[in-house]
Design a protein around this motif. Structure first.
Motif, PDB file in Angstrom:
ATOM      1  N   MET A  47      -0.675  -3.141   7.532  1.00 36.98           N
ATOM      2  CA  MET A  47      -0.898  -1.656   7.319  1.00 36.98           C
ATOM      3  C   MET A  47      -1.201  -0.966   8.424  1.00 36.98           C
ATOM      4  O   MET A  47      -0.781   0.309   8.588  1.00 36.98           O
ATOM      5  CB  MET A  47      -1.943  -1.521   6.084  1.00 36.98           C
ATOM      6  CG  MET A  47      -2.200  -0.209   5.484  1.00 36.98           C
ATOM      7  SD  MET A  47      -0.896   0.608   4.723  1.00 36.98           S
ATOM      8  CE  MET A  47      -1.523   1.957   4.116  1.00 36.98           C
ATOM      9  N   GLU A  48      -2.323  -1.412   9.215  1.00 37.15           N
ATOM     10  CA  GLU A  48      -2.796  -0.533  10.082  1.00 37.15           C
ATOM     11  C   GLU A  48      -1.721  -0.321  11.460  1.00 37.15           C
ATOM     12  O   GLU A  48      -1.652   0.757  11.875  1.00 37.15           O
ATOM     13  CB  GLU A  48      -3.958  -1.138  10.889  1.00 37.15           C
ATOM     14  CG  GLU A  48      -5.149  -1.185   9.811  1.00 37.15           C
ATOM     15  CD  GLU A  48      -6.425  -2.081  10.220  1.00 37.15           C
ATOM     16  OE1 GLU A  48      -6.433  -2.713  10.914  1.00 37.15           O
ATOM     17  OE2 GLU A  48      -7.410  -1.986   9.499  1.00 37.15           O
ATOM     18  N   GLN A  96      -3.758  -5.976   5.602  1.00 44.13           N
ATOM     19  CA  GLN A  96      -4.499  -4.916   6.121  1.00 44.13           C
ATOM     20  C   GLN A  96      -4.128  -4.577   7.735  1.00 44.13           C
ATOM     21  O   GLN A  96      -3.953  -3.641   8.153  1.00 44.13           O
ATOM     22  CB  GLN A  96      -5.938  -5.074   6.066  1.00 44.13           C
ATOM     23  CG  GLN A  96      -6.773  -3.641   6.302  1.00 44.13           C
ATOM     24  CD  GLN A  96      -6.566  -2.571   5.123  1.00 44.13           C
ATOM     25  OE1 GLN A  96      -6.072  -2.852   4.192  1.00 44.13           O
ATOM     26  NE2 GLN A  96      -6.925  -1.422   5.498  1.00 44.13           N
ATOM     27  N   LYS A 155     -11.083  -2.256  -2.534  1.00 44.05           N
ATOM     28  CA  LYS A 155     -10.445  -3.242  -1.440  1.00 44.05           C
ATOM     29  C   LYS A 155     -10.685  -4.682  -2.121  1.00 44.05           C
ATOM     30  O   LYS A 155     -11.549  -5.455  -1.574  1.00 44.05           O
ATOM     31  CB  LYS A 155     -11.500  -2.942  -0.355  1.00 44.05           C
ATOM     32  CG  LYS A 155     -11.264  -1.880   0.461  1.00 44.05           C
ATOM     33  CD  LYS A 155     -12.107  -1.775   1.852  1.00 44.05           C
ATOM     34  CE  LYS A 155     -12.032  -0.618   2.585  1.00 44.05           C
ATOM     35  NZ  LYS A 155     -12.802  -0.430   3.723  1.00 44.05           N
ATOM     36  N   LYS A 197     -10.717  -5.418   6.000  1.00 52.17           N
ATOM     37  CA  LYS A 197     -10.366  -5.849   7.451  1.00 52.17           C
ATOM     38  C   LYS A 197     -10.267  -7.055   7.961  1.00 52.17           C
ATOM     39  O   LYS A 197     -10.751  -8.083   7.306  1.00 52.17           O
ATOM     40  CB  LYS A 197     -11.763  -5.296   8.203  1.00 52.17           C
ATOM     41  CG  LYS A 197     -11.416  -4.736   9.525  1.00 52.17           C
ATOM     42  CD  LYS A 197     -10.618  -3.704  10.124  1.00 52.17           C
ATOM     43  CE  LYS A 197     -10.393  -3.438  11.483  1.00 52.17           C
ATOM     44  NZ  LYS A 197      -9.583  -1.943  11.674  1.00 52.17           N
ATOM     45  N   TYR A 211      -5.317   1.336  -3.339  1.00 51.11           N
ATOM     46  CA  TYR A 211      -5.820   0.272  -3.151  1.00 51.11           C
ATOM     47  C   TYR A 211      -5.842  -0.399  -1.683  1.00 51.11           C
ATOM     48  O   TYR A 211      -4.680   0.042  -1.080  1.00 51.11           O
ATOM     49  CB  TYR A 211      -5.490  -0.912  -3.912  1.00 51.11           C
ATOM     50  CG  TYR A 211      -6.173  -0.961  -5.276  1.00 51.11           C
ATOM     51  CD1 TYR A 211      -7.511  -1.263  -5.679  1.00 51.11           C
ATOM     52  CD2 TYR A 211      -5.557  -0.307  -6.179  1.00 51.11           C
ATOM     53  CE1 TYR A 211      -8.180  -1.104  -6.911  1.00 51.11           C
ATOM     54  CE2 TYR A 211      -6.173  -0.064  -7.660  1.00 51.11           C
ATOM     55  CZ  TYR A 211      -7.469  -0.676  -7.776  1.00 51.11           C
ATOM     56  OH  TYR A 211      -8.234  -0.184  -8.867  1.00 51.11           O
ATOM     57  N   GLN A 212      -6.774  -0.833  -0.941  1.00 49.15           N
ATOM     58  CA  GLN A 212      -6.606  -1.562   0.287  1.00 49.15           C
ATOM     59  C   GLN A 212      -6.916  -2.867   0.380  1.00 49.15           C
ATOM     60  O   GLN A 212      -7.312  -3.608  -0.756  1.00 49.15           O
ATOM     61  CB  GLN A 212      -7.600  -0.726   1.403  1.00 49.15           C
ATOM     62  CG  GLN A 212      -7.061   0.592   1.423  1.00 49.15           C
ATOM     63  CD  GLN A 212      -8.077   1.568   2.457  1.00 49.15           C
ATOM     64  OE1 GLN A 212      -8.375   0.774   3.613  1.00 49.15           O
ATOM     65  NE2 GLN A 212      -8.406   2.773   1.994  1.00 49.15           N
ATOM     66  N   ARG A 213      -6.873  -3.280   1.309  1.00 52.33           N
ATOM     67  CA  ARG A 213      -7.374  -4.637   1.704  1.00 52.33           C
ATOM     68  C   ARG A 213      -8.496  -4.693   2.571  1.00 52.33           C
ATOM     69  O   ARG A 213      -8.643  -3.858   3.490  1.00 52.33           O
ATOM     70  CB  ARG A 213      -6.507  -5.730   2.318  1.00 52.33           C
ATOM     71  CG  ARG A 213      -5.230  -6.081   1.251  1.00 52.33           C
ATOM     72  CD  ARG A 213      -5.493  -6.936  -0.128  1.00 52.33           C
ATOM     73  NE  ARG A 213      -6.364  -8.118   0.387  1.00 52.33           N
ATOM     74  CZ  ARG A 213      -5.788  -9.048   1.058  1.00 52.33           C
ATOM     75  NH1 ARG A 213      -4.728  -9.210   1.221  1.00 52.33           N
ATOM     76  NH2 ARG A 213      -6.681 -10.211   1.315  1.00 52.33           N
ATOM     77  N   ILE A 233      -7.054   5.206   8.377  1.00 50.90           N
ATOM     78  CA  ILE A 233      -7.085   4.939   6.931  1.00 50.90           C
ATOM     79  C   ILE A 233      -8.557   5.487   6.421  1.00 50.90           C
ATOM     80  O   ILE A 233      -9.447   5.254   7.110  1.00 50.90           O
ATOM     81  CB  ILE A 233      -6.787   3.588   6.521  1.00 50.90           C
ATOM     82  CG1 ILE A 233      -5.394   3.100   7.110  1.00 50.90           C
ATOM     83  CG2 ILE A 233      -6.796   3.533   5.184  1.00 50.90           C
ATOM     84  CD1 ILE A 233      -5.226   1.712   6.656  1.00 50.90           C
ATOM     85  N   TYR A 250      -2.820   7.543   2.280  1.00 47.46           N
ATOM     86  CA  TYR A 250      -4.027   6.697   2.799  1.00 47.46           C
ATOM     87  C   TYR A 250      -4.790   7.454   3.848  1.00 47.46           C
ATOM     88  O   TYR A 250      -5.933   6.825   4.261  1.00 47.46           O
ATOM     89  CB  TYR A 250      -3.355   5.392   3.363  1.00 47.46           C
ATOM     90  CG  TYR A 250      -3.082   4.432   2.197  1.00 47.46           C
ATOM     91  CD1 TYR A 250      -4.090   3.671   1.716  1.00 47.46           C
ATOM     92  CD2 TYR A 250      -1.807   4.304   1.737  1.00 47.46           C
ATOM     93  CE1 TYR A 250      -3.891   2.868   0.678  1.00 47.46           C
ATOM     94  CE2 TYR A 250      -1.608   3.478   0.350  1.00 47.46           C
ATOM     95  CZ  TYR A 250      -2.572   2.797  -0.146  1.00 47.46           C
ATOM     96  OH  TYR A 250      -2.639   1.782  -0.940  1.00 47.46           O
ATOM     97  N   GLY A 280      -0.618   0.007  -4.330  1.00 47.13           N
ATOM     98  CA  GLY A 280      -1.087  -0.910  -3.550  1.00 47.13           C
ATOM     99  C   GLY A 280      -0.120  -1.513  -2.718  1.00 47.13           C
ATOM    100  O   GLY A 280       1.152  -0.892  -2.595  1.00 47.13           O
ATOM    101  N   TYR A 281      -0.354  -2.614  -1.647  1.00 48.33           N
ATOM    102  CA  TYR A 281       0.486  -3.173  -0.836  1.00 48.33           C
ATOM    103  C   TYR A 281       0.381  -4.631  -0.851  1.00 48.33           C
ATOM    104  O   TYR A 281      -0.833  -5.057  -0.813  1.00 48.33           O
ATOM    105  CB  TYR A 281       0.547  -2.426   0.556  1.00 48.33           C
ATOM    106  CG  TYR A 281      -0.883  -2.075   0.948  1.00 48.33           C
ATOM    107  CD1 TYR A 281      -1.511  -3.126   1.739  1.00 48.33           C
ATOM    108  CD2 TYR A 281      -1.424  -0.718   1.221  1.00 48.33           C
ATOM    109  CE1 TYR A 281      -2.794  -2.851   2.286  1.00 48.33           C
ATOM    110  CE2 TYR A 281      -2.680  -0.659   1.799  1.00 48.33           C
ATOM    111  CZ  TYR A 281      -3.342  -1.575   2.131  1.00 48.33           C
ATOM    112  OH  TYR A 281      -4.511  -1.346   2.745  1.00 48.33           O
TER     113      TYR A 281
END
Length: 304
Positions: free
Chosen positions: A183-184, A180, A201, A175, A171-173, A193, A151, A223-224
């Motif tokens: 994750m951060e 997300q 996203k 903000k 893949y992300q989500r 990231i 990432y 992904g997450y």
């Protein structure tokens, strides 16, 4: 004197409150369940205004079925969750009394600070942050450092982590979405990231899972999500949850904290919420053995 008594009463009622000042991004403190029974007698009119994330809808529905003696269909009509960020906004603006969400993002803490609001963030059920791949991908586990490197854009091909010679689509989500923020804060911490195009996203958690599950991505996608949502609410035959540092997420490894990315869902209130308010009474009940039993019956993992 009255102010001191209110504070003392608040501490007795809360038991495990985790106070988050507006300048903080991480909840701190101890979890716990109240051993004594908590008597409540809510009506629909006296029930606190609740909001929350998509993944905590079944929790709220279980609560109202238990406390308001509603059927499942009645509970589904009664409970309204506007997703994580709108729920925080509603709480800060006074349009919600208590919300069930992931921890606040920096922006949500800033919004609260601008309004002169402090937030109380209290863990009410355990969960975990999980990574998922398509079942066509032979990878069964990644090291936490490998995930961070992916990432950050340092690892770009699955062969670098023991997979096939295929590019990684991480893949992300967006903000301020709940996953997300986790994750951060939980995974990347102080690491930045890498930027990702909009198509990488997805707006919703379900959409992200669909991208990973899709035939077009097959072995490429990573992904997450949160464990409860991916394992219970939005399952797909073509995705699998992978281990982190060799430990696969399941109820046992999450409850025992062996899975390294254990997290929680939180009840969040305004710090100035009255000690005898319906929101605090609801929270006290949820942290009782009866409330935790309802949470477990709804599919969640109790905090103890």
């Amino acid at each position: 004197m009255k102010r001191k008594m209110n504070l003392f009463t608040l501490l007795l009622l809360a038991g495990i409150f985790v106070l988050v000042a507006c300048g903080s991004t991480q909840p701190t403190g101890k979890e716990g369940v109240l051993s004594d029974p908590v008597k409540v007698n809510f009506t629909q009119e006296s029930f606190p205004k609740i909001d929350g994330s998509t993944a905590t809808i079944p929790l709220s529905e279980g609560i109202v079925m238990g406390l308001l003696e509603m059927t499942e269909d009645e509970a589904k009509s009664f409970v309204v969750h506007n997703k994580t960020h709108p729920a925080y906004v509603n709480l800060i603006e006074g349009d919600a009394d208590i919300i069930f969400v992931t921890e606040p993002s920096d922006e949500e803490l800033r919004l609260a600070r601008e309004k002169g609001i402090e937030l109380e963030v209290i863990p009410v059920v355990k969960d975990a942050f999980v990574f998922l791949v398509n079942t066509q991908n032979p990878i069964s586990s990644l090291k936490l450092q490998e995930i961070k490197d992916i990432y950050q854009g340092k690892i770009t091909n699955w062969k670098e982590v023991g997979g096939e010679d295929i590019e990684i689509i991480p893949y992300q989500r967006p903000k301020n979405s709940g996953s997300q923020t986790i994750m951060e804060n939980l995974v990347m911490k102080n690491l930045e990231i890498m930027d990702a195009p909009t198509e990488f996203k997805p707006e919703g958690m379900g959409e992200l899972i669909e991208r990973v599950a899709g035939y077009d991505n097959s072995q490429k996608a990573l992904g997450y999500s949160v464990y409860y949502y991916a394992n219970t609410m939005y399952t797909r035959d073509t995705i699998k949850l992978i281990g982190v540092d060799g430990v696969k997420p399941d109820k046992e490894t999450i409850k025992s904290n062996r899975y390294p990315l254990s997290s929680a869902y939180y009840a969040v209130l305004r710090k100035d919420e009255a000690a005898d308010s319906s929101a605090r009474l609801l929270l006290k009940w949820l942290l009782s053995q009866e409330g935790q039993k309802v949470a477990e019956e709804s599919g969640y993992i109790s905090v103890k």
